[in-house]
Design an enzyme around this catalytic site. Structure first.
Site, PDB file in Angstrom:
ATOM      1  N   ASN A  33      32.557  60.149  30.632  1.00  0.00           N
ATOM      2  CA  ASN A  33      33.895  60.730  30.659  1.00  0.00           C
ATOM      3  C   ASN A  33      34.354  60.937  29.218  1.00  0.00           C
ATOM      4  O   ASN A  33      34.724  59.982  28.550  1.00  0.00           O
ATOM      5  CB  ASN A  33      34.846  59.775  31.404  1.00  0.00           C
ATOM      6  N   TRP A  34      34.304  62.196  28.783  1.00  0.00           N
ATOM      7  CA  TRP A  34      34.646  62.479  27.385  1.00  0.00           C
ATOM      8  C   TRP A  34      36.148  62.403  27.121  1.00  0.00           C
ATOM      9  O   TRP A  34      36.590  62.563  25.981  1.00  0.00           O
ATOM     10  CB  TRP A  34      34.130  63.870  27.004  1.00  0.00           C
ATOM     11  N   LYS A  35      36.938  62.239  28.163  1.00  0.00           N
ATOM     12  CA  LYS A  35      38.401  62.203  28.021  1.00  0.00           C
ATOM     13  C   LYS A  35      38.878  63.426  27.205  1.00  0.00           C
ATOM     14  O   LYS A  35      38.405  64.524  27.457  1.00  0.00           O
ATOM     15  CB  LYS A  35      38.849  60.882  27.393  1.00  0.00           C
TER      16      LYS A  35
ATOM     17  N   HIS B  16      41.950  58.864  37.835  1.00  0.00           N
ATOM     18  CA  HIS B  16      41.713  57.998  36.672  1.00  0.00           C
ATOM     19  C   HIS B  16      43.016  57.285  36.305  1.00  0.00           C
ATOM     20  O   HIS B  16      44.097  57.878  36.361  1.00  0.00           O
ATOM     21  CB  HIS B  16      41.201  58.828  35.488  1.00  0.00           C
TER      22      HIS B  16
ATOM     23  N   GLU C 245      37.536  50.388  38.168  1.00  0.00           N
ATOM     24  CA  GLU C 245      37.866  50.282  36.755  1.00  0.00           C
ATOM     25  C   GLU C 245      39.128  49.446  36.589  1.00  0.00           C
ATOM     26  O   GLU C 245      40.242  49.992  36.685  1.00  0.00           O
ATOM     27  CB  GLU C 245      38.140  51.667  36.177  1.00  0.00           C
TER      28      GLU C 245
ATOM     29  N   SER D 138      35.135  49.961  29.289  1.00  0.00           N
ATOM     30  CA  SER D 138      34.540  49.657  27.984  1.00  0.00           C
ATOM     31  C   SER D 138      33.034  49.397  28.027  1.00  0.00           C
ATOM     32  O   SER D 138      32.508  48.621  27.232  1.00  0.00           O
ATOM     33  CB  SER D 138      35.253  48.465  27.335  1.00  0.00           C
TER      34      SER D 138
ATOM     35  N   GLY E 273      33.409  55.707  29.071  1.00  0.00           N
ATOM     36  CA  GLY E 273      34.417  56.513  28.372  1.00  0.00           C
ATOM     37  C   GLY E 273      34.115  56.630  26.895  1.00  0.00           C
ATOM     38  O   GLY E 273      33.276  57.433  26.479  1.00  0.00           O
TER      39      GLY E 273
END
Ligand code: PGA
Length: 263
Positions: free
Chosen positions: A9-11, A98, A174, A221, A242
């Site tokens: 997930n590149w955010k 998310h 998460e 993380s 992430g």
């Protein structure tokens, strides 16, 4: 074979097309050995890079995912992206719910439920994110389980009547307090993640959903140092990564780790 799912997930990164290309190049350097591999890799860039990445990846090696979707397919919804637009771009997966969207964009379980239904209907594979905050965690295991099962019920409302293909839905557990944290605060003990994964699978089996063998990923993380600690367990079906997924060295290391696992 039922592969474990590793989701990058590149955010809201990177900041430019040039950097996006460089990041993708790191995945390619190691070339995920898909045929023999136990893992499938999904890259979820910001919307603006989706068509770029779609044109650069070999889809048998790397799958394309989006980080969000709207619940209507057409209409006057400024700033939104429909499931059909994603499909037409070659997107296969979509992250929904998310915690950062719940927290900063005010996404409610009702909105998330509508998104899940619309995405599934359009033929997208949904990665539904759920997880408790630190206040709930402090109340103890029972409180966490109650929160998680309520979240599942609300976010997945109405899908029990669907002929849902099990590979079209995965749950990403998460815990909010473990996302994008320093090492000190992250979930140090994969045992917690294993127990929650078992709990989620059980909840989906015995509740009105009757979903068996649902994939449950862990996120919070995760990086090259500990990804194996989570995904080596049969109870955990993958990881949502992430910040480590936008660091070039980390990306290379993670793909290498995946390639080195026994077949
Ligand atoms: P993180 O993000 O790995 O930076 O904690 C996980 C996520 O995107 O949910």
């Amino acid at each position: 074979m039922n592969k474990k799912l590793i989701v990058f997930n590149w955010k809201m990164s990177p900041q430019s097309i040039a950097e996006a290309k460089q990041l993708l190049a790191q995945v390619k350097v190691e070339r995920l050995k898909v045929k023999e591999n136990k893992f499938a890799l999904v890259i979820c860039p910001p919307f603006t890079y989706l068509s770029l990445i779609a044109g650069l990846i070999n889809k048998t090696r790397v799958k394309l995912g989006a980080q969000n979707v709207f619940w209507e397919n057409q209409g006057a919804y400024t700033g939104e992206i429909s499931p059909q637009i994603l499909k037409n771009l070659g997107v296969e997966y979509v992250i929904i719910g998310h915690s950062e969207r719940r927290q900063y964009l005010g996404e409610t379980d009702e909105m998330i439920n509508k998104k899940v239904l619309a995405a599934l209907k359009a033929g997208l594979k949904v990665i539904l994110c759920i997880g408790e905050n630190s206040a709930i965690r402090k109340k103890g295991k029972k409180a966490v389980e109650k929160f998680i099962s309520d979240q599942l019920k609300k976010d997945l409302k109405g899908i029990k009547n669907w002929k849902l293909k099990i590979e079209n839905l995965a749950i990403a557990y998460e815990p909010i307090w473990a996302i994008s944290t320093t090492k000190k605060h992250k979930l140090e003990n994969p045992q917690d993640a294993i127990e929650m994964s078992i709990f989620i699978k059980k909840t989906l089996q015995v509740s009105s959903f009757k979903f068996h063998d649902m994939k449950v990923l862990y996120g919070g993380s995760v990086d090259s140092k500990d990804i194996l600690d989570f995904i080596k367990h049969k109870e955990i079906d993958g990881a949502l990564v992430g910040h480590a997924s936008i660091k070039k060295e980390e990306v290379k290391k993670i793909v290498k780790i995946l390639n080195n696992q026994p077949r």
